[in-house]
Each structure stands twice: as structure tokens, then as C-alpha cells.
Design a protein around this motif. Structure first.
Motif, PDB file in Angstrom:
ATOM      1  N   PRO A 310       3.135 -13.479   3.605  1.00 42.65           N
ATOM      2  CA  PRO A 310       4.525 -13.363   4.087  1.00 42.65           C
ATOM      3  C   PRO A 310       5.195 -12.097   3.566  1.00 42.65           C
ATOM      4  CG  PRO A 310       4.451 -14.925   2.284  1.00 42.65           C
ATOM      5  CD  PRO A 310       3.035 -14.486   2.515  1.00 42.65           C
ATOM      6  N   THR A 311       4.670 -10.930   3.983  1.00 46.54           N
ATOM      7  CA  THR A 311       5.204  -9.647   3.515  1.00 46.54           C
ATOM      8  C   THR A 311       5.541  -8.751   4.715  1.00 46.54           C
ATOM      9  OG1 THR A 311       2.964  -8.746   3.359  1.00 46.54           O
ATOM     10  CG2 THR A 311       3.916  -9.735   1.355  1.00 46.54           C
ATOM     11  N   VAL A 312       6.462  -7.831   4.452  1.00 47.61           N
ATOM     12  CA  VAL A 312       6.803  -6.771   5.422  1.00 47.61           C
ATOM     13  C   VAL A 312       6.325  -5.456   4.833  1.00 47.61           C
ATOM     14  CG1 VAL A 312       8.646  -5.602   6.680  1.00 47.61           C
ATOM     15  CG2 VAL A 312       8.811  -8.068   6.247  1.00 47.61           C
ATOM     16  N   GLU A 313       5.362  -4.812   5.532  1.00 49.90           N
ATOM     17  CA  GLU A 313       4.756  -3.582   5.044  1.00 49.90           C
ATOM     18  C   GLU A 313       5.419  -2.368   5.702  1.00 49.90           C
ATOM     19  OE1 GLU A 313       2.525  -3.483   2.681  1.00 49.90           O
ATOM     20  OE2 GLU A 313       2.134  -5.642   2.541  1.00 49.90           O
ATOM     21  N   TYR A 314       5.416  -1.270   4.945  1.00 49.38           N
ATOM     22  CA  TYR A 314       6.065  -0.028   5.374  1.00 49.38           C
ATOM     23  C   TYR A 314       5.016   1.068   5.487  1.00 49.38           C
ATOM     24  CZ  TYR A 314       8.986   4.163   5.013  1.00 49.38           C
ATOM     25  OH  TYR A 314       9.575   5.385   5.213  1.00 49.38           O
ATOM     26  N   ILE A 315       4.969   1.795   6.662  1.00 45.88           N
ATOM     27  CA  ILE A 315       3.999   2.873   6.895  1.00 45.88           C
ATOM     28  C   ILE A 315       4.782   4.087   7.391  1.00 45.88           C
ATOM     29  CG2 ILE A 315       1.948   3.596   8.151  1.00 45.88           C
ATOM     30  CD1 ILE A 315       1.291   0.621   8.537  1.00 45.88           C
ATOM     31  N   SER A 316       4.683   5.197   6.672  1.00 45.03           N
ATOM     32  CA  SER A 316       5.374   6.428   7.073  1.00 45.03           C
ATOM     33  C   SER A 316       4.475   7.258   7.991  1.00 45.03           C
ATOM     34  CB  SER A 316       5.776   7.244   5.839  1.00 45.03           C
ATOM     35  OG  SER A 316       4.620   7.735   5.177  1.00 45.03           O
ATOM     36  N   ARG A 317       5.069   8.235   8.629  1.00 43.35           N
ATOM     37  CA  ARG A 317       4.306   9.104   9.535  1.00 43.35           C
ATOM     38  C   ARG A 317       3.354  10.029   8.772  1.00 43.35           C
ATOM     39  NH1 ARG A 317       8.815  11.274  13.753  1.00 43.35           N
ATOM     40  NH2 ARG A 317       6.969  12.305  14.606  1.00 43.35           N
ATOM     41  N   GLU A 318       3.643  10.234   7.517  1.00 42.92           N
ATOM     42  CA  GLU A 318       2.778  11.091   6.696  1.00 42.92           C
ATOM     43  C   GLU A 318       1.605  10.318   6.099  1.00 42.92           C
ATOM     44  OE1 GLU A 318       6.079  10.993   6.460  1.00 42.92           O
ATOM     45  OE2 GLU A 318       6.539  12.933   7.387  1.00 42.92           O
ATOM     46  N   GLY A 319       1.582   8.977   6.239  1.00 43.78           N
ATOM     47  CA  GLY A 319       0.483   8.179   5.740  1.00 43.78           C
ATOM     48  C   GLY A 319       0.807   7.390   4.498  1.00 43.78           C
ATOM     49  N   ASP A 320       2.031   7.449   4.017  1.00 44.97           N
ATOM     50  CA  ASP A 320       2.407   6.660   2.847  1.00 44.97           C
ATOM     51  C   ASP A 320       2.643   5.214   3.262  1.00 44.97           C
ATOM     52  OD1 ASP A 320       2.342   8.974   1.338  1.00 44.97           O
ATOM     53  OD2 ASP A 320       4.478   9.399   1.680  1.00 44.97           O
ATOM     54  N   THR A 321       2.148   4.292   2.485  1.00 38.16           N
ATOM     55  CA  THR A 321       2.324   2.863   2.755  1.00 38.16           C
ATOM     56  C   THR A 321       2.940   2.191   1.542  1.00 38.16           C
ATOM     57  OG1 THR A 321       0.114   2.314   1.945  1.00 38.16           O
ATOM     58  CG2 THR A 321       0.355   2.803   4.324  1.00 38.16           C
ATOM     59  N   GLY A 322       3.568   1.015   1.780  1.00 36.38           N
ATOM     60  CA  GLY A 322       4.171   0.307   0.669  1.00 36.38           C
ATOM     61  C   GLY A 322       4.696  -1.048   1.120  1.00 36.38           C
ATOM     62  N   LEU A 323       5.069  -1.846   0.124  1.00 33.28           N
ATOM     63  CA  LEU A 323       5.625  -3.181   0.373  1.00 33.28           C
ATOM     64  C   LEU A 323       7.144  -3.078   0.423  1.00 33.28           C
ATOM     65  CD1 LEU A 323       5.198  -6.292   0.595  1.00 33.28           C
ATOM     66  CD2 LEU A 323       5.382  -6.341  -1.907  1.00 33.28           C
ATOM     67  N   LEU A 324       7.730  -3.551   1.518  1.00 32.46           N
ATOM     68  CA  LEU A 324       9.188  -3.521   1.656  1.00 32.46           C
ATOM     69  C   LEU A 324       9.831  -4.832   1.223  1.00 32.46           C
ATOM     70  CD1 LEU A 324      11.675  -1.897   2.611  1.00 32.46           C
ATOM     71  CD2 LEU A 324      11.347  -2.894   4.867  1.00 32.46           C
ATOM     72  N   ALA A 325       9.260  -5.980   1.619  1.00 37.72           N
ATOM     73  CA  ALA A 325       9.848  -7.273   1.271  1.00 37.72           C
ATOM     74  C   ALA A 325       8.756  -8.309   1.156  1.00 37.72           C
ATOM     75  CB  ALA A 325      10.865  -7.706   2.322  1.00 37.72           C
ATOM     76  N   HIS A 326       8.890  -9.173   0.132  1.00 37.53           N
ATOM     77  CA  HIS A 326       7.988 -10.316  -0.050  1.00 37.53           C
ATOM     78  C   HIS A 326       8.834 -11.575   0.072  1.00 37.53           C
ATOM     79  CE1 HIS A 326       5.087 -13.086  -1.825  1.00 37.53           C
ATOM     80  NE2 HIS A 326       4.155 -12.148  -1.653  1.00 37.53           N
ATOM     81  N   LEU A 327       8.575 -12.380   1.119  1.00 30.09           N
ATOM     82  CA  LEU A 327       9.453 -13.499   1.481  1.00 30.09           C
ATOM     83  C   LEU A 327       8.742 -14.840   1.364  1.00 30.09           C
ATOM     84  CD1 LEU A 327      10.988 -11.834   4.662  1.00 30.09           C
ATOM     85  CD2 LEU A 327      11.913 -11.816   2.344  1.00 30.09           C
ATOM     86  N   SER A 328       7.957 -15.002   0.318  1.00 32.69           N
ATOM     87  CA  SER A 328       7.239 -16.265   0.143  1.00 32.69           C
ATOM     88  C   SER A 328       8.157 -17.430  -0.194  1.00 32.69           C
ATOM     89  CB  SER A 328       6.185 -16.108  -0.977  1.00 32.69           C
ATOM     90  OG  SER A 328       6.821 -15.735  -2.199  1.00 32.69           O
ATOM     91  N   GLU A 329       9.360 -17.140  -0.693  1.00 32.80           N
ATOM     92  CA  GLU A 329      10.311 -18.209  -0.993  1.00 32.80           C
ATOM     93  C   GLU A 329      10.872 -18.869   0.272  1.00 32.80           C
ATOM     94  OE1 GLU A 329      13.344 -16.700  -3.465  1.00 32.80           O
ATOM     95  OE2 GLU A 329      12.001 -16.186  -5.141  1.00 32.80           O
TER      96      GLU A 329
END
Length: 488
Positions: A310-329
Motif C-alpha cells: 500500500p505505497t505511492v511511488e514517485y518516478i522523475s523524468r531523470e530516473g530518480d525514484t522514491g517513496l511518497l506515501a505509505h498508507l498501510s494504516e
């Protein structure tokens, strides 16, 4: 002695003179003026008596002199003469009214007693004479000051109006026209309908009104300008094969007309408008649903894929990725995702919608009360957010406080996949339909009409999107990506 008597006589004369002078001074008017007034009155009386004798004489009746009052004191006589003349005028006008009434009654009798023209018409029954109003039958004994001709004109006008109404002509009085000119357009129709006689509606008007009736009934298909905008069959521009035959579940377009495409092969591709691959990014999870941000970056959820979180992932146009929100609650799995007004909307476990800020914190949750509603995809049309049902094509509006369980769309789309829905540049909603006949269905912004476009390819449509050049991008479950024209 004589002198004494003379003095006494002189004294008496003086006394007499003094008394006479005193009486003359104390009197209100001189004696001569009174005599003159009395003599004038006597003269006038004599003259009046003589005039009356001349009037009574039969020889002088034809030539009666017109005597006018010469003195200002004869006001009573002149007033009596005026009263007499008025009474004579009333008598003369009563006589004229009686003569006109007599003439009209004679003319009506003549019309009623006129002989029949032909023998054929003699068999028909003669119409009875029209009944007169009670007011016209009563003879008035006083003069009202109104002429009988004015009433006749009014009756003629009213009869002409009735004749025009019987023939089917439209009649509006000049007073009504003046009043209509000063009124608002909204009240004109009611006033005109009340004054005019309705005519039968032509066939052209009936044909023009039939589409309105069909719209109100919610007919599935309507011919007209909406259908003329689209092709009957897709015109393919390019066919792109990803190669691993993994289903394509997400397509999003950036502000500068670049296209993000993700499949279940743990990869995200970035294309230009002509279909050339610019770059790709390998991931350690299976992306399913995606949406594009204003700066061109991508947001991704894993849906119900293997190893989904249950996560929302973030991907930039340059190739950077990351976790934006973790909504397991709030949920175990996340499906459709949408960015609007600096907020992120995500569907959790198909029955709840979470509103998240850019820091990953939940601001509000919208829970669907009905157990029959199962949503898995979000779209935005003209600022309104809609949640789409997974089992059948139905749209639910997301309000400020709750999500409505009332179906908004007025058309039905059979065998459709709700996650394939997207919105084009005109506000139309585009949905893919599964085989045996794969096709694209376009729904108008009011959700009242639809148009079906045929496809030359086979395969289940899983994702759609329209770029800035009005090209339709289609992703299928067998890993094929198509670029096609759908507008004329």
C-alpha cells in the motif's frame, strides 16, 4: 306789533329751511334717482308685456324677434332662458336616438323576413335571429352624452375578432402589442399563447423536437453533431511492440506531450508523440496504475499485483525514484491514483478514497457506504473527480464531504474495463470494450450520448490516453501499444 309778527314769520321760515336741509342730508339716495329707477322698472314691465302679446299673436309666430337683455339687473331672466334651452336640447337628442333605434329594428326585421334564394336552401332550417343584449333593448329616457355610433363600432370590432378566431387567423390587439413591447422576453410567450389561436405543428418542427425527447429519455445513441466528430473506425498511425507480452495497465501524458507507459514487466517507458522510445526505468515492483504530475513526473501504485504494497511511488523524468506515501494504516492495497490541485487521491481496498498531501499525510478519507459499489479507477473531468466501478461501467461523483453512490452516467457500456477510461482534450470520456469485437466507446461530457469506434486489432484494451495532438494511445493485455486517430 307789526314788527314782532314779522320777526316771528321770519323765524318760522328759517326753521322750515333747516329741517328740509337736514332731511336731504340724512337720506341714503337722492329723490330724483329713486324716481328714475322706479320709472325704468315700469318701462321694462310694459315692454315685456307687449312682447308677450306679440308672441301669442299667430301672425307674428314666423318672425319672432330675438330680444336680448340690455341691463345687468335682468340676470334671473337670462338664467331661466338657459334652463329652457337645455331642456329643448335633451328632448331633441332623445328624439334622434329613438329614430335611430327604430331604423335599426326595421332593418333587422327586413333581414329576418328575406325570402330564400333557391329551393335546395329552402329545405334547410333558417337560423334564428341573434339575440340582442338586454342593455340595447331597454329604451333610456335621459341623454347620457354618448353617441350610439360608438357602441356600434365596438360591437363591430368584437365580431371581427370572433370571425378571425373562427377562420384560424392570429389576432393581437394594438394595446396587447404595446404591453408586450415593454415586457420581459420570458413573459412574452405566455401572453402571446393566451392571445393567439394555435396552429397545427408542421412535420419539420416535429422532426426537430424529437431529438430533445430522446435526450430526456437517455437514449444510448444519437445521430447529430456529436457523432460527426468521430471516425467509425480507428486510423492506426503506429504500432509499438514492447516484446515481453506483459499487459499494459497505465498510460499518462505530460504537459510537453511526452507519454509514460508502464506494464507488468517491472519497467516504465517514456515515449515522444511519434512513438519513439526516449528512456526506460527498471523497478523492483510491478507498476499497475499511474498518473502524471504537472512537472512531468510520474506517480505509481502496485494494485493487486504479486508482492503489492500500500505505497505511492514517485518516478522523475531523470530516473530518480522514491517513496511518497505509505498508507498501510488505512488500506492493504492501493489501486487508482490521481493528482489534482496539489493533492493526491488514491483508492484503498476498492471501497475507500484517501486524500493525501505532498508530504504523504492523509487529510481525509471518503468511505463508500454501499457494499455493491466496488471502485478501482479515478478520472478527472473539468475539475470533477469520478470513481469508476470495477464490475460494470458506472461513475460516482466525489464531493467535498462524501462520495455519492448515485450513478452519474446516463449511457451503458457493456463488456468494458473501467481502468481503461480516460478523458480527452474536449472533455469526452473514452473507454475500451473487450472482445469478441474490440472497440472504443466515446461518451460526451454530459454523459448522455455515446459513439462506438471499431478497431482492426484483437486483444483486450487495458489502458487509453489522448496526447496534445489529439492522438489516441491504446494499451492491450498482450503487450501491444497503438497510436491511432479517432477524430475526423
Amino acid at each position: 306789533m307789526r314788527d314782532k309778527t314779522g320777526l316771528k314769520k321770519a323765524q318760522l321760515k328759517d326753521k322750515v329751511k333747516k329741517t328740509v336741509t337736514r332731511k336731504a342730508a340724512t337720506s341714503s339716495a337722492p329723490v330724483d334717482d329713486d324716481n328714475r329707477a322706479q320709472s325704468q322698472m315700469r318701462y321694462n314691465l310694459r315692454k315685456r308685456k307687449g312682447q308677450e302679446e306679440k308672441d301669442h299673436c299667430p301672425a307674428n309666430k314666423k318672425h319672432r324677434p330675438n330680444i336680448q337683455a340690455q341691463n345687468d339687473e335682468q340676470k334671473t331672466v337670462t338664467n331661466s332662458r338657459k334652463i329652457i334651452t337645455r331642456s329643448k336640447m335633451t328632448v331633441s337628442k332623445e328624439q334622434t336616438n329613438k329614430t335611430t333605434q327604430h331604423k335599426t329594428t326595421q332593418s333587422r326585421k327586413r333581414k329576418n323576413h328575406s325570402p330564400m334564394t333557391t329551393n335546395a336552401n329552402s329545405s334547410k332550417k333558417a337560423k334564428p335571429p341573434p339575440k340582442l343584449k338586454k342593455i340595447s333593448q331597454i329604451s333610456t329616457s335621459f341623454w347620457t352624452g354618448k353617441d350610439s355610433s360608438s357602441s356600434a363600432k365596438k360591437n363591430a370590432k368584437s365580431s371581427s375578432k370572433l370571425r378571425a378566431a373562427k377562420k384560424g387567423k392570429e389576432y393581437i390587439s394594438p394595446r396587447l402589442k404595446q404591453s408586450l413591447g415593454n415586457r420581459n422576453p420570458s413573459t412574452l410567450k405566455k401572453r402571446i399563447r393566451s392571445a393567439q389561436v394555435k396552429e397545427p405543428i408542421s412535420e419539420k418542427e416535429m422532426q426537430s423536437k424529437t431529438p430533445l425527447k430522446r435526450k430526456r429519455r437517455g437514449c444510448k445513441e444519437l445521430s447529430g453533431k456529436f457523432a460527426d466528430m468521430f471516425l467509425n473506425k480507428l486510423d492506426l498511425v503506429a504500432h509499438i511492440g514492447i516484446g515481453n507480452r506483459s499487459p499494459i495497465h497505465g498510460i499518462s501524458v505530460t504537459h510537453d506531450n511526452l507519454v509514460w507507459v508502464n506494464s507488468l514487466s517491472k519497467r516504465v517507458n517514456l515515449y515522444n508523440s511519434s512513438g519513439d522510445l526516449l528512456r526506460f526505468f527498471d523497478l523492483d515492483y510491478h507498476p499497475v496504475f499511474n498518473c502524471c504530475m504537472p512537472n512531468g513526473d510520474l506517480l505509481v501504485t502496485t494494485g493487486f499485483s504479486t508482492g503489492a504494497k500500500p505505497t505511492v511511488e514517485y518516478i522523475s523524468r531523470e530516473g530518480d525514484t522514491g517513496l511518497l506515501a505509505h498508507l498501510s494504516e488505512y488500506a492493504d492495497l492501493l489501486c487508482g491514483v490521481l493528482y489534482q490541485d496539489e493533492r493526491i487521491y488514491v483508492i484503498g481496498d476498492r471501497y475507500i478514497i484517501l486524500k493525501v498531501d505532498m508530504n504523504g499525510e492523509v487529510e481525509k478519507d471518503f468511505e463508500i457506504e454501499s457494499d455493491l459499489v466496488d471502485v478501482n479507477h479515478l478520472i478527472s473531468q473539468n475539475g470533477r473527480i469520478f470513481a469508476l466501478n470495477n464490475k460494470m461501467f458506472s461513475m460516482y461523483l466525489l464531493g467535498s464531504d462524501e462520495i455519492s453512490t448515485k450513478v452519474i452516467n446516463k449511457v451503458a457500456v457493456d463488456k468494458s474495463y473501467s481502468a481503461s477510461a480516460s478523458v480527452d482534450n474536449f472533455g469526452n470520456i473514452i473507454v475500451g470494450v473487450d472482445p469478441p469485437a474490440s472497440k472504443i466507446v466515446v461518451i460526451d461530457p454530459r454523459l448522455e450520448r455515446k459513439h462506438e469506434i471499431g478497431c482492426d486489432f484483437s486483444g483486450m484494451i487495458r489502458a487509453t490516453a489522448v496526447d496534445k495532438q489529439n492522438q489516441l494511445w491504446i494499451g492491450t493485455d498482450d503487450g501491444n501499444l497503438y497510436i491511432a486517430k479517432y477524430l475526423k
